[in-house]
Write an enzyme that holds these catalytic residues in place. Structure first.
Site, PDB file in Angstrom:
ATOM      1  N   LYS A   3       0.832  -1.217   0.000  1.00 50.18           N
ATOM      2  CA  LYS A   3       0.000   0.000   0.000  1.00 50.18           C
ATOM      3  C   LYS A   3       0.862   1.262   0.000  1.00 50.18           C
ATOM      4  CE  LYS A   3      -3.374   2.937   1.906  1.00 50.18           C
ATOM      5  NZ  LYS A   3      -4.716   3.174   2.351  1.00 50.18           N
ATOM      6  N   LYS A  28       2.536  11.081   5.060  1.00 51.75           N
ATOM      7  CA  LYS A  28       2.745  10.013   6.045  1.00 51.75           C
ATOM      8  C   LYS A  28       2.997   8.672   5.337  1.00 51.75           C
ATOM      9  CE  LYS A  28      -0.515   7.924   8.359  1.00 51.75           C
ATOM     10  NZ  LYS A  28      -1.686   7.564   9.186  1.00 51.75           N
TER      11      LYS A  28
END
Lengths: 292, 292
Positions: free
Chosen positions: B170, B238
């Site tokens: 991911k 992030k």
């Protein structure tokens, strides 16, 4: 009467573009440095074979050049410009530096003619089908004059601004392609080092926001180390460098493309210049000491 | 008998995922920190509302967590693990650092349970339709146990490797998205400085090898300065940082993503953290002293 067109440069792309012009009813005079190619082309598509670039330009309303680089275009214009009738439109469809296109445009104007730069994207099959993308730079009236010819050769024709801007859009677009491709290469190599399943990674990227034409075209060749050249790494690097030169001259920085260019340049140093530009993955492998 | 599922975290995504599980016939016990959300969910979809995470886990064969970050997952496991029956399968579908997923996986194993990390991509509408992309990491048998649930929530389910590799895929995929997006931003800004027609540039890119999902989704918002957040810049940063941490830990360098991360980080410094990550174009504009 049909517009008379001088077409100079019957290579892989040019021969197909000229054929579409002939099919659309333009009256072609063709020139090629290797005369046999021109003879063979005319035997198939009709039209007259010119003896020299000047001969190709003499009776033309529009002269198209489709050759390898800026110096070749310039050499052809040296010969053709003096022979052309006043107000002839010169359309260069080669890929050259935007700054060279501007310089040649000024020179053509000084000779009393008009100039449009109109590089293309799309490979031989799209040249064949008449579905190229043609991005052009020049005065509105000149682009309109060339438009019927462009529409016989391309599916998408965009006018990007004054002379040179066709080339500027082409190299900027290629800089994005090259950077997306180098990003993909690095992601695959990092994934390999991390031990993730690369088929899973590719599938996830293809089905989400990481999807790109580069992923679609280059992920498999990278994983299979198949670098049979569709577009050579050295040619891609040339385009990215043109894009960076243009940006610099405009006072702009394109840091991601500059870093990508460095990686492709390392590829040249590793003997990959004649491979497809997907071979930039070899550089990513070397940096990370792993093989896909 | 239907598999008993404890579902923890009924936010924008979780509530829709849980609804698809209920529709598929799983027997749900739901928990949410704000109890009213759980009550409202159960009134609409059936199932039992748990008083605590432990209560949600007690009779479950599978416990799903779908919360904001690693510390939240850890706090929930603190409460739920002691109450679970031996061999319960814990599936964390939150997006957390791959290293955190591995650490939590070890902890779940020490408690005598199984763990799969299974982050998702796709927004609320795809959670609603059950068409998420789910990338998972864990032992083959555990992933197979979870597969019927995944298939009720997602369209594409890929097993990327051992625990942590779902998260690794991911964040690597998001790092590619973020880099492609920053590349696009820079190309548009450079094009503006060069004076090319940006609509022409976007059209050429969309029809050639520079095409990407990022181009499709973010070029217009960039040109219109519309940064209403679909995915906040700080959240994208992030994920890219997680990807870089993972790469570093594996001894790999991802220079293009590292440079992109720097540009997003400058965006934070310019107060763009809560904007959509397309706002990275503001950083490119600032560097090049021009506005789109």
């Amino acid at each position: 009467m049909a517009t008379a067109v001088g077409f100079i440069g019957l290579g892989i792309m040019g021969s197909r573009q000229a054929a579409n012009l002939a099919r659309a009813g333009f009256e072609l005079t063709v020139f090629n440095r290797t005369r046999e190619r021109a003879e063979a082309w005319a035997a198939e598509h009709g039209g007259r074979v010119a003896d020299t670039p000047a001969d190709a330009a003499r009776d033309a309303e529009v002269v198209i050049t489709m050759v390898v680089d800026g110096p070749q275009v310039e050499a052809l214009l040296d010969e053709a410009l003096p022979a052309a009738r006043p107000g002839t439109l010169f359309v260069d469809m080669s890929t050259i530096a935007p700054a060279d296109a501007r310089r040649l445009g000024e020179r053509v104007a000084r000779s009393g003619h008009a100039f449009v730069d109109a590089p293309v994207t799309g490979s031989a099959p799209r040249a064949q089908d008449g579905t190229l993308t043609i991005m052009c730079g020049g005065a509105e009236a000149d682009v309109e004059r060339a438009r019927p010819l462009f529409e016989a050769m391309g599916r998408l024709v965009v006018h990007a601004g004054p002379i040179g801007q066709g080339q500027a859009v082409k190299v900027l677009s290629n800089a994005v392609s090259a950077t997306n491709c180098a990003t993909l290469a690095q992601a695959l190599v990092v994934g390999r080092r991390e031990g993730v399943d690369l088929d899973a990674l590719v599938e996830v990227m293809a089905n989400g926001s990481a999807a790109s034409t580069m992923l679609e075209l280059k992920a498999r060749p990278m994983l299979e180390h198949d670098f049979a050249p569709l577009f050579k790494l050295e040619h891609m690097l040339k385009d990215v460098r043109h894009a960076l030169d243009e940006a610099r001259a405009a006072g702009a920085v394109f840091p991601l493309a500059a870093l990508a260019a460095e990686l492709y340049a390392v590829g040249i140093g590793r003997g990959l210049g004649d491979e497809d530009f997907a071979a930039v993955v070899r550089v990513a492998e070397a940096i990370n000491d792993v093989s896909l």
